[in-house]
Design an enzyme around this catalytic site. Structure first.
Site, PDB file in Angstrom:
ATOM      1  N   GLU A   1       0.815  -1.211   0.000  1.00  0.00           N
ATOM      2  CA  GLU A   1       0.000   0.000   0.000  1.00  0.00           C
ATOM      3  C   GLU A   1       0.850   1.264   0.000  1.00  0.00           C
ATOM      4  O   GLU A   1       1.932   1.289   0.595  1.00  0.00           O
ATOM      5  CB  GLU A   1      -0.884   0.022   1.260  1.00  0.00           C
TER       6      GLU A   1
ATOM      7  N   THR B   1       5.438  -9.613   9.040  1.00  0.00           N
ATOM      8  CA  THR B   1       4.143  -9.391   8.383  1.00  0.00           C
ATOM      9  C   THR B   1       4.105  -7.993   7.770  1.00  0.00           C
ATOM     10  O   THR B   1       3.639  -7.805   6.649  1.00  0.00           O
ATOM     11  CB  THR B   1       3.007  -9.541   9.419  1.00  0.00           C
TER      12      THR B   1
ATOM     13  N   ARG C   1       3.583   4.263  15.890  1.00  0.00           N
ATOM     14  CA  ARG C   1       2.448   5.149  15.570  1.00  0.00           C
ATOM     15  C   ARG C   1       1.104   4.425  15.677  1.00  0.00           C
ATOM     16  O   ARG C   1       0.093   5.016  16.064  1.00  0.00           O
ATOM     17  CB  ARG C   1       2.640   5.866  14.243  1.00  0.00           C
TER      18      ARG C   1
ATOM     19  N   ALA D   1       4.389  -8.831  16.429  1.00  0.00           N
ATOM     20  CA  ALA D   1       5.303  -7.684  16.369  1.00  0.00           C
ATOM     21  C   ALA D   1       4.724  -6.405  16.984  1.00  0.00           C
ATOM     22  O   ALA D   1       5.432  -5.629  17.614  1.00  0.00           O
ATOM     23  CB  ALA D   1       5.710  -7.435  14.912  1.00  0.00           C
ATOM     24  N   GLN D   2       3.425  -6.164  16.800  1.00  0.00           N
ATOM     25  CA  GLN D   2       2.843  -4.903  17.275  1.00  0.00           C
ATOM     26  C   GLN D   2       2.530  -4.916  18.781  1.00  0.00           C
ATOM     27  O   GLN D   2       2.328  -3.863  19.394  1.00  0.00           O
ATOM     28  CB  GLN D   2       1.505  -4.605  16.555  1.00  0.00           C
TER      29      GLN D   2
ATOM     30  N   ASP E   1      -2.342 -15.883  22.411  1.00  0.00           N
ATOM     31  CA  ASP E   1      -1.958 -16.072  21.009  1.00  0.00           C
ATOM     32  C   ASP E   1      -2.073 -17.559  20.722  1.00  0.00           C
ATOM     33  O   ASP E   1      -1.857 -18.389  21.619  1.00  0.00           O
ATOM     34  CB  ASP E   1      -0.510 -15.595  20.793  1.00  0.00           C
TER      35      ASP E   1
ATOM     36  N   GLY F   1      -6.147  -5.669  13.808  1.00  0.00           N
ATOM     37  CA  GLY F   1      -5.727  -6.605  12.764  1.00  0.00           C
ATOM     38  C   GLY F   1      -6.615  -6.664  11.530  1.00  0.00           C
ATOM     39  O   GLY F   1      -6.171  -7.106  10.476  1.00  0.00           O
TER      40      GLY F   1
ATOM     41  N   ASP G   1      -7.680  -5.044   8.599  1.00  0.00           N
ATOM     42  CA  ASP G   1      -7.275  -3.814   7.915  1.00  0.00           C
ATOM     43  C   ASP G   1      -7.164  -3.977   6.409  1.00  0.00           C
ATOM     44  O   ASP G   1      -6.436  -3.256   5.748  1.00  0.00           O
ATOM     45  CB  ASP G   1      -5.945  -3.287   8.512  1.00  0.00           C
TER      46      ASP G   1
ATOM     47  N   LYS H   1     -10.314  -9.303   5.406  1.00  0.00           N
ATOM     48  CA  LYS H   1      -9.444  -9.594   6.570  1.00  0.00           C
ATOM     49  C   LYS H   1     -10.003  -8.847   7.781  1.00  0.00           C
ATOM     50  O   LYS H   1      -9.772  -7.653   7.962  1.00  0.00           O
ATOM     51  CB  LYS H   1      -8.030  -9.113   6.239  1.00  0.00           C
TER      52      LYS H   1
ATOM     53  N   VAL I   1      -7.593   0.967  11.081  1.00  0.00           N
ATOM     54  CA  VAL I   1      -6.953   0.390   9.885  1.00  0.00           C
ATOM     55  C   VAL I   1      -5.598   1.033   9.618  1.00  0.00           C
ATOM     56  O   VAL I   1      -4.775   0.488   8.885  1.00  0.00           O
ATOM     57  CB  VAL I   1      -7.846   0.514   8.620  1.00  0.00           C
TER      58      VAL I   1
HETATM   59  N1  LIG Z   1      -4.481  -0.877  12.144  1.00  0.00           N
HETATM   60  C1  LIG Z   1      -3.249  -0.544  11.893  1.00  0.00           C
HETATM   61  O1  LIG Z   1      -2.905   0.646  11.826  1.00  0.00           O
HETATM   62  C2  LIG Z   1      -2.226  -1.607  11.754  1.00  0.00           C
HETATM   63  C3  LIG Z   1      -0.859  -1.292  11.761  1.00  0.00           C
HETATM   64  C4  LIG Z   1       0.074  -2.326  11.710  1.00  0.00           C
HETATM   65  C5  LIG Z   1      -0.358  -3.647  11.610  1.00  0.00           C
HETATM   66  N2  LIG Z   1      -1.689  -3.908  11.563  1.00  0.00           N
HETATM   67  C6  LIG Z   1      -2.181  -5.289  11.487  1.00  0.00           C
HETATM   68  O2  LIG Z   1      -2.035  -5.824  12.793  1.00  0.00           O
HETATM   69  C7  LIG Z   1      -1.913  -7.250  12.703  1.00  0.00           C
HETATM   70  C8  LIG Z   1      -0.773  -7.713  13.562  1.00  0.00           C
HETATM   71  O3  LIG Z   1       0.449  -7.249  13.023  1.00  0.00           O
HETATM   72  P1  LIG Z   1       1.829  -7.813  13.549  1.00  0.00           P
HETATM   73  O4  LIG Z   1       2.893  -7.071  12.835  1.00  0.00           O
HETATM   74  O5  LIG Z   1       1.803  -7.851  15.030  1.00  0.00           O
HETATM   75  O6  LIG Z   1       1.714  -9.312  12.973  1.00  0.00           O
HETATM   76  P2  LIG Z   1       2.456 -10.618  13.475  1.00  0.00           P
HETATM   77  O7  LIG Z   1       2.321 -11.606  12.371  1.00  0.00           O
HETATM   78  O8  LIG Z   1       3.818 -10.293  13.981  1.00  0.00           O
HETATM   79  O9  LIG Z   1       1.591 -11.083  14.736  1.00  0.00           O
HETATM   80  C9  LIG Z   1       0.292 -11.587  14.637  1.00  0.00           C
HETATM   81  C10 LIG Z   1       0.059 -12.586  15.754  1.00  0.00           C
HETATM   82  O10 LIG Z   1      -1.310 -12.993  15.709  1.00  0.00           O
HETATM   83  C11 LIG Z   1      -1.335 -14.367  16.090  1.00  0.00           C
HETATM   84  N3  LIG Z   1      -2.614 -14.931  15.679  1.00  0.00           N
HETATM   85  C12 LIG Z   1      -3.027 -15.284  14.417  1.00  0.00           C
HETATM   86  N4  LIG Z   1      -4.293 -15.770  14.473  1.00  0.00           N
HETATM   87  C13 LIG Z   1      -4.676 -15.738  15.773  1.00  0.00           C
HETATM   88  C14 LIG Z   1      -5.842 -16.113  16.467  1.00  0.00           C
HETATM   89  N5  LIG Z   1      -6.891 -16.639  15.820  1.00  0.00           N
HETATM   90  N6  LIG Z   1      -5.912 -15.918  17.805  1.00  0.00           N
HETATM   91  C15 LIG Z   1      -4.850 -15.401  18.491  1.00  0.00           C
HETATM   92  N7  LIG Z   1      -3.696 -15.041  17.882  1.00  0.00           N
HETATM   93  C16 LIG Z   1      -3.603 -15.207  16.549  1.00  0.00           C
HETATM   94  C17 LIG Z   1      -0.103 -14.958  15.414  1.00  0.00           C
HETATM   95  O11 LIG Z   1       0.276 -16.186  15.984  1.00  0.00           O
HETATM   96  C18 LIG Z   1       0.921 -13.839  15.633  1.00  0.00           C
HETATM   97  O12 LIG Z   1       1.670 -14.039  16.819  1.00  0.00           O
HETATM   98  C19 LIG Z   1      -1.733  -7.555  11.222  1.00  0.00           C
HETATM   99  O13 LIG Z   1      -2.950  -8.055  10.739  1.00  0.00           O
HETATM  100  C20 LIG Z   1      -1.394  -6.230  10.592  1.00  0.00           C
HETATM  101  O14 LIG Z   1      -1.813  -6.148   9.254  1.00  0.00           O
HETATM  102  C21 LIG Z   1      -2.618  -2.931  11.639  1.00  0.00           C
END
Ligand SMILES: NC(=O)c1ccc[n+]([C@@H]2O[C@H](COP(=O)([O-])OP(=O)(O)OC[C@H]3O[C@@H](n4cnc5c(N)ncnc54)[C@H](O)[C@@H]3O)[C@@H](O)[C@H]2O)c1
Length: 349
Positions: free
Chosen positions: A65, A93, A121, A148-149, A170, A234, A236, A240, A302
């Site tokens: 994006e 991710t 942020r 990660a977040q 998790d 998540g 977003d 999804k 998002v």
């Molecule tokens: N809204 C925003 O501004 C924004 C910003 C950044 C990331 N995100 C989204 O946030 C989400 C998390 O990002 P990340 O970098 O932490 O990803 P990541 O892959 O590092 O972590 C995601 C975690 O979710 C766990 N998970 C998956 N399915 C699950 C379930 N059913 N129940 C419990 N845990 C589950 C995974 O095992 C993993 O540890 C992503 O979907 C990303 O696109 C949104």
């Protein structure tokens, strides 16, 4: 002949290493608190900004994006990806980088890593929303998805909202262990739970931060009691999401920018005219946020370009005169602006 780049050729560049050093220099919690205030300040001047849903290129495994905006003086954009299966191959991710430019002449004034900055942020934006929407005096947050977040989210909620405990879940136990290890010593009580139901027990704030490219159901309607604030991170992208539709129907929904959130957020599951409140209007006291103790508030996050703009501007201000950047020879700067060709020719001699 002098082939050294001129001052006009140079753009300050913040590498991952610089960013980490800057974060430690300022202090992680201070950085999150500052960023929350900075984003809030920019949300309060909402009408000044160019706004558009981000430009998304979808593929089977993920999305890439571009997120542009401008306040009329400074232009900014972020490149960001989202590939939920990446972690299986040792990749993240989400990765990102971004740029600021001077609107008057179009010259870039900052190029920066934004993988770390996006986590900061996003956490700051969540904390900003929760500061206005969560039950007053909220102390406990459920953190579902410990990737990660997640630590950033929790630390921002501690710093800005005042939570004192997090309850983790998790599907991958190692992710929860990693979180508990990382945040030991940050002053939060940490409870590792073995189900999402256990994690949300007693929590006034529920953060969902999972990654899966599908209509997932991380929370079902019966799991969510009255009075909570849901911080849904998540979901977003089209296709999804994290919350069962029935939860949305019981909640007052707050969003960043409706034209983008209706495509990408939890509310993609609802009719296109389902009422939502824009967060900036709550911050400007034009609309009400939380109105009662039984109300379920939902921040359908998002991620919007203005948040990245705020973060980049914060970094630009903080690195001025510091060692936390290097100059990058990024812009061709011929002696005669019309003689770009001559500059190339002369470079071979
Ligand atoms: N809204 C925003 O501004 C924004 C910003 C950044 C990331 N995100 C989204 O946030 C989400 C998390 O990002 P990340 O970098 O932490 O990803 P990541 O892959 O590092 O972590 C995601 C975690 O979710 C766990 N998970 C998956 N399915 C699950 C379930 N059913 N129940 C419990 N845990 C589950 C995974 O095992 C993993 O540890 C992503 O979907 C990303 O696109 C949104």
């Amino acid at each position: 002949m002098n082939t050294e780049p001129s001052a006009l050729a140079m753009v300050p560049f913040v590498s991952v290493d610089h960013m980490m050093n800057l974060v430690h220099h300022i202090g992680l919690e201070q950085f999150l608190g500052d960023l929350t205030d900075r984003i809030e300040r920019d949300f309060k001047r909402w009408s000044l900004f160019d706004k558009t849903p981000r430009v998304a290129s979808h593929s089977k495994e993920g999305v890439i994006e571009l997120m542009p905006t401008s306040d009329g003086e400074v232009y900014g954009f972020k490149y960001v990806n989202g590939h939920p299966k990446n972690t299986k191959a040792g990749r993240q991710t989400v990765t990102a980088f971004g740029l600021l430019a001077d609107v008057d002449n179009g010259y870039p004034v900052l190029l920066s890593e934004m993988t770390i900055l996006t986590a900061l942020r996003t956490a700051a934006a969540s904390a900003m929303a929760a500061r206005h929407l969560a039950p007053k005096g909220a102390k406990t947050m459920a953190m579902i998805g410990n990737g990660a977040q997640s630590e950033f989210q929790s630390l921002a909620m501690k710093n800005v909202v005042g939570i004192t405990s997090v309850r983790l879940f998790d599907i991958v136990a190692a992710a929860t262990e990693k979180f508990a290890r990382n945040l030991a010593g940050f002053g939060l009580d940490i409870e590792k739970c073995t189900s999402p139901e256990a994690a949300i027990e007693g929590a006034e704030i529920i953060t969902t931060c999972t990654a899966d490219k599908q209509y997932a159901t991380i929370l079902t309607d019966n799991m969510v009691g009255s009075g909570v604030h849901i911080n849904a991170i998540g979901g977003d992208c089209p296709g999804k999401t994290e919350l069962h539709r029935d939860i949305l129907l019981r909640s007052d929904i707050f969003v960043e920018y409706p034209p983008q959130t209706r495509i990408e957020g939890e509310i993609q599951q609802l009719d296109a005219d389902h009422p939502v409140t824009e967060l900036w209007q709550v911050l400007c006291a034009q609309k009400t946020g939380r109105t009662g103790s039984a109300q379920i508030t939902l921040f359908d996050s998002v991620g919007f370009a203005i948040e990245d703009f705020s973060a980049l501007c914060y970094v630009r201000d903080k690195i001025a005169g510091s060692e936390f950047y290097q100059e990058l020879d990024m812009l061709a700067d011929p002696d005669d602006p019309r003689d770009l060709f001559g500059m190339v020719l002369r470079s071979s001699s």
